[in-house]
Design an enzyme around this catalytic site. Structure first.
Site, mmCIF file in Angstrom:
data_model
loop_
_atom_site.group_PDB
_atom_site.id
_atom_site.type_symbol
_atom_site.label_atom_id
_atom_site.label_comp_id
_atom_site.label_asym_id
_atom_site.label_seq_id
_atom_site.Cartn_x
_atom_site.Cartn_y
_atom_site.Cartn_z
ATOM 1 N N LYS A 122 2.131 16.193 11.284
ATOM 2 C CA LYS A 122 1.353 17.214 12.000
ATOM 3 C C LYS A 122 1.711 17.120 13.475
ATOM 4 O O LYS A 122 2.133 16.057 13.944
ATOM 5 C CB LYS A 122 -0.144 16.928 11.837
ATOM 6 C CG LYS A 122 -1.015 18.127 12.083
ATOM 7 C CD LYS A 122 -1.237 18.916 10.811
ATOM 8 C CE LYS A 122 -1.998 20.189 11.036
ATOM 9 N NZ LYS A 122 -2.373 20.825 9.768
ATOM 10 N N ASP A 162 -1.149 26.258 12.420
ATOM 11 C CA ASP A 162 -2.498 25.696 12.227
ATOM 12 C C ASP A 162 -3.352 26.408 13.283
ATOM 13 O O ASP A 162 -2.968 27.512 13.730
ATOM 14 C CB ASP A 162 -2.494 24.162 12.407
ATOM 15 C CG ASP A 162 -3.782 23.502 11.908
ATOM 16 O OD1 ASP A 162 -3.915 23.297 10.692
ATOM 17 O OD2 ASP A 162 -4.680 23.200 12.727
HETATM 18 P P1 NDP Z 1 -6.930 30.084 13.484
HETATM 19 O O1 NDP Z 1 -6.496 29.665 14.836
HETATM 20 O O2 NDP Z 1 -6.335 31.285 12.854
HETATM 21 O O3 NDP Z 1 -8.507 30.271 13.451
HETATM 22 C C1 NDP Z 1 -9.353 29.224 13.819
HETATM 23 C C2 NDP Z 1 -10.783 29.745 13.818
HETATM 24 O O4 NDP Z 1 -11.671 28.639 13.951
HETATM 25 C C3 NDP Z 1 -11.068 30.673 14.967
HETATM 26 O O5 NDP Z 1 -12.047 31.586 14.572
HETATM 27 C C4 NDP Z 1 -11.597 29.717 16.029
HETATM 28 O O6 NDP Z 1 -12.420 30.312 16.991
HETATM 29 C C5 NDP Z 1 -12.388 28.753 15.180
HETATM 30 N N1 NDP Z 1 -12.425 27.458 15.859
HETATM 31 C C6 NDP Z 1 -11.372 26.724 16.258
HETATM 32 N N2 NDP Z 1 -11.761 25.612 16.878
HETATM 33 C C7 NDP Z 1 -13.081 25.668 16.888
HETATM 34 C C8 NDP Z 1 -14.070 24.803 17.393
HETATM 35 N N3 NDP Z 1 -13.758 23.665 18.033
HETATM 36 N N4 NDP Z 1 -15.359 25.144 17.193
HETATM 37 C C9 NDP Z 1 -15.680 26.296 16.550
HETATM 38 N N5 NDP Z 1 -14.770 27.162 16.063
HETATM 39 C C10 NDP Z 1 -13.501 26.848 16.225
HETATM 40 O O7 NDP Z 1 -6.708 28.796 12.569
HETATM 41 P P2 NDP Z 1 -6.649 28.695 10.966
HETATM 42 O O8 NDP Z 1 -7.514 29.724 10.350
HETATM 43 O O9 NDP Z 1 -5.226 28.609 10.589
HETATM 44 O O10 NDP Z 1 -7.273 27.246 10.738
HETATM 45 C C11 NDP Z 1 -8.653 27.043 10.446
HETATM 46 C C12 NDP Z 1 -8.829 25.685 9.770
HETATM 47 O O11 NDP Z 1 -8.080 25.666 8.547
HETATM 48 C C13 NDP Z 1 -8.319 24.485 10.570
HETATM 49 O O12 NDP Z 1 -9.154 23.366 10.276
HETATM 50 C C14 NDP Z 1 -6.930 24.224 9.983
HETATM 51 O O13 NDP Z 1 -6.526 22.893 10.163
HETATM 52 C C15 NDP Z 1 -7.212 24.534 8.512
HETATM 53 N N6 NDP Z 1 -6.046 24.859 7.696
HETATM 54 C C16 NDP Z 1 -5.189 25.859 8.051
HETATM 55 C C17 NDP Z 1 -4.120 26.158 7.231
HETATM 56 C C18 NDP Z 1 -3.193 27.296 7.523
HETATM 57 O O14 NDP Z 1 -2.317 27.555 6.700
HETATM 58 N N7 NDP Z 1 -3.332 28.001 8.637
HETATM 59 C C19 NDP Z 1 -3.847 25.391 6.017
HETATM 60 C C20 NDP Z 1 -4.868 24.426 5.685
HETATM 61 C C21 NDP Z 1 -5.905 24.170 6.513
HETATM 62 P P3 NDP Z 1 -11.835 30.684 18.448
HETATM 63 O O15 NDP Z 1 -11.060 31.940 18.253
HETATM 64 O O16 NDP Z 1 -13.026 30.838 19.306
HETATM 65 O O17 NDP Z 1 -10.978 29.517 18.850
HETATM 66 O O1 2IT Z 2 -3.305 21.953 7.270
HETATM 67 C C1 2IT Z 2 -2.369 22.528 6.669
HETATM 68 O O2 2IT Z 2 -2.113 22.296 5.486
HETATM 69 C C2 2IT Z 2 -1.585 23.518 7.420
HETATM 70 N N1 2IT Z 2 -1.899 23.789 8.578
HETATM 71 C C3 2IT Z 2 -0.399 24.177 6.784
HETATM 72 C C4 2IT Z 2 0.792 23.277 6.837
HETATM 73 C C5 2IT Z 2 2.089 23.890 6.384
HETATM 74 O O3 2IT Z 2 3.096 23.185 6.544
HETATM 75 O O4 2IT Z 2 2.129 25.013 5.889
#
Ligand code: NDP
Ligand code: 2IT
Length: 449
Positions: A122, A162
């Site tokens: 990561k 992420d």
């Molecule tokens: P995005 O950046 O697309 O969205 C993140 C969302 O979470 C936004 O709405 C953001 O609000 C909110 N957020 C972020 N930080 C905080 C915080 N400290 N407190 C409250 N709200 C917060 O990210 P993703 O949707 O990709 O990721 C969301 C979660 O999913 C993370 O935990 C990530 O690690 C996990 N994840 C993502 C994957 C992927 O493929 N993208 C795969 C597996 C897990 P704001 O706009 O105000 O920052």
């Molecule tokens: O937390 C996760 O699994 C991700 N942000 C996606 C990682 C990836 O390599 O697609």
């Protein structure tokens, strides 16, 4: 934390998120260690908690006012026993080495569950894309990749998105890698469709998590049909979670960002979701603007210092945290329990504290841990890598069918592993045990490296 060997704590006493992730794993893999004495004699815990390599680097860039800015970049290459390091990049001001190490640690076991050949890593930076222009984001990404490109490669380490790293950032990062290395390879996943990306990758984490929840419910002869959902976040994972819940007949009542949350008693339907996508992905606006178009919904500002999040204090059947780590604490979990929630499935990484998880498990709430439930994103990243090496692009249905099968297989693997250790339907223990055993056995096969 009492289950972590003292010398592991003493090495990084301030890395609280990392130690939390280690503690959560160790709590459930003790019986595996007891059954396999060679794991202890081979110092598996000491080896698996120490990154194979951790890089921190300076990222100097110039903002639109001509001022020099300096951020800190990270890449933690945690474990390559079963494949090249694989995992996302997070751009958020809260990023520290502890956060990146916890995410890399979780990624090792998540990737192991996908059935694909991917190790865990990561990275990211304490850069805040919010309020920055496209050109500032581009300059930052280019500066970040100028250093990162020395450490990654399609057979070495393959980053992805992420929090704060979506299609725009992946484009700028990939462009810079290609320019410096003079090669067009699948070094990053989540690419645009006409330059090597895979169909369904944007949807994969949210869709996969809902497929996993559907499997958990089906195991109890139940389904999503007619159920009410509390979803947090409004980014990639929250959006496609909402889309799939709607497709499978559920109703989503909430979405949030780091400022607050909206509650729509009438449900966020497909048209409203399109509006959210426009708002968040194109205008990069705040979720509170939802209520300007849909005034029957309410917006609640959330003080981050508050000891609970009122989003989790609404009546519903299911909760799907899709924002960030530790967003559901013990008090939130108690509210969910009191308000009739019967299923909690994690789209985010480590969104529930230890205390919250214990409340769910002790009260027989179906609990889908992130490393199993949100593995669909990285699984489709793995499929993107396969398509890149074959120089082929699969159809939407092909990738979606693969995703569905992988999520079903992770679900079965979790149940089988938990049964093998005499636990009934404990998805947390099952995910940890199955993910752990595969990686550890590969490490032992490969000797002391
Ligand atoms: P995005 O950046 O697309 O969205 C993140 C969302 O979470 C936004 O709405 C953001 O609000 C909110 N957020 C972020 N930080 C905080 C915080 N400290 N407190 C409250 N709200 C917060 O990210 P993703 O949707 O990709 O990721 C969301 C979660 O999913 C993370 O935990 C990530 O690690 C996990 N994840 C993502 C994957 C992927 O493929 N993208 C795969 C597996 C897990 P704001 O706009 O105000 O920052
Ligand atoms: O937390 C996760 O699994 C991700 N942000 C996606 C990682 C990836 O390599 O697609």
């Amino acid at each position: 934390m009492d289950n972590i060997p003292t010398h592991i704590i003493q090495r990084d006493p301030d890395q609280k998120e990392f130690l939390q992730a280690v503690s959560e794993l160790l709590e459930t893999v003790q019986p595996v260690l007891d059954r396999n004495p060679e794991y202890r004699s081979q110092a598996i815990l000491e080896r698996i908690t120490e990154p194979e390599r951790a890089i921190t680097f300076r990222v100097p860039w110039m903002d639109d006012q001509g001022r020099v800015q300096v951020n800190r970049g990270f890449r933690v290459e945690m474990n390559s026993a079963i494949g090249p390091y694989k995992g996302g990049l997070r751009f958020h001001p809260s990023v520290t080495l502890s956060i990146i190490k916890f995410l890399a640690f979780e990624q090792v076991f998540k990737n192991s569950l996908t059935t694909l050949q991917m190790g865990g890593g990561k990275g990211g930076a304490d850069f805040d894309p919010k309020g920055r222009s496209d050109t500032e984001v581009m300059r930052f990404c280019q500066a970040f990749m100028t250093e990162l490109c020395r450490h990654i490669g399609p057979n070495t380490d393959v980053p992805a998105g992420d929090i704060g790293v979506g299609a725009r950032e992946i484009g700028y990062l990939f462009g810079m890698y290609k320019k410096i290395r003079n090669e067009f390879t699948g070094v990053i996943t989540g690419k645009g469709l006409n330059w090597g990306g895979s169909l369904i990758r944007p949807q994969a984490t949210g869709y996969g998590m809902v497929y996993f929840a559907a499997e958990m419910l089906a195991e109890n002869s139940d389904s999503l049909e007619g159920k009410n959902f509390l979803v947090s976040g409004a980014g990639n994972v929250a959006q496609y979670t909402t889309e799939k819940v709607l497709q499978l007949g559920g109703r989503v009542l909430t979405l949030s960002d780091s400022s607050g949350y909206i509650y729509d008693e009438e449900g966020i339907d497909a048209e409203k979701l399109q509006h959210v996508m426009q708002l968040k992905n194109i205008r990069r606006a705040r979720i509170r603007e939802y209520c300007e178009k849909y005034p029957n919904a309410t917006y609640t500002e959330v003080d981050p210092e508050l000891d609970h999040n009122p989003l989790w204090n609404h009546t519903a059947d299911c909760a799907m945290p899709c924002a960030t780590q530790n967003e559901i604490n013990g008090q939130d979990a108690q509210h969910l329990l009191n308000n009739g929630v019967g299923l909690v499935c994690e789209g985010a990484n480590m969104p529930c504290t230890h205390e919250a998880i214990n409340i769910f498990i002790q009260n027989n709430i179906l609990y889908g841990p992130g490393k199993a439930a949100n593995a669909g994103g990285v699984a489709v990243s793995g499929l993107e890598m396969s398509q890149n090496s074959m120089r082929l692009a699969w159809s939407q249905d092909e990738v979606d069918n693969h995703l569905r099968r992988i999520m079903q297989s992770i679900h079965t693997t979790c149940l089988d592993a938990s049964h093998a250790y005499g636990l009934s339907k404990n998805y947390l223990a099952g995910a940890n045990i199955a993910g752990f055993v595969k990686v550890v056995n590969a490490m032992i096969d490969q000797g002391l490296v």
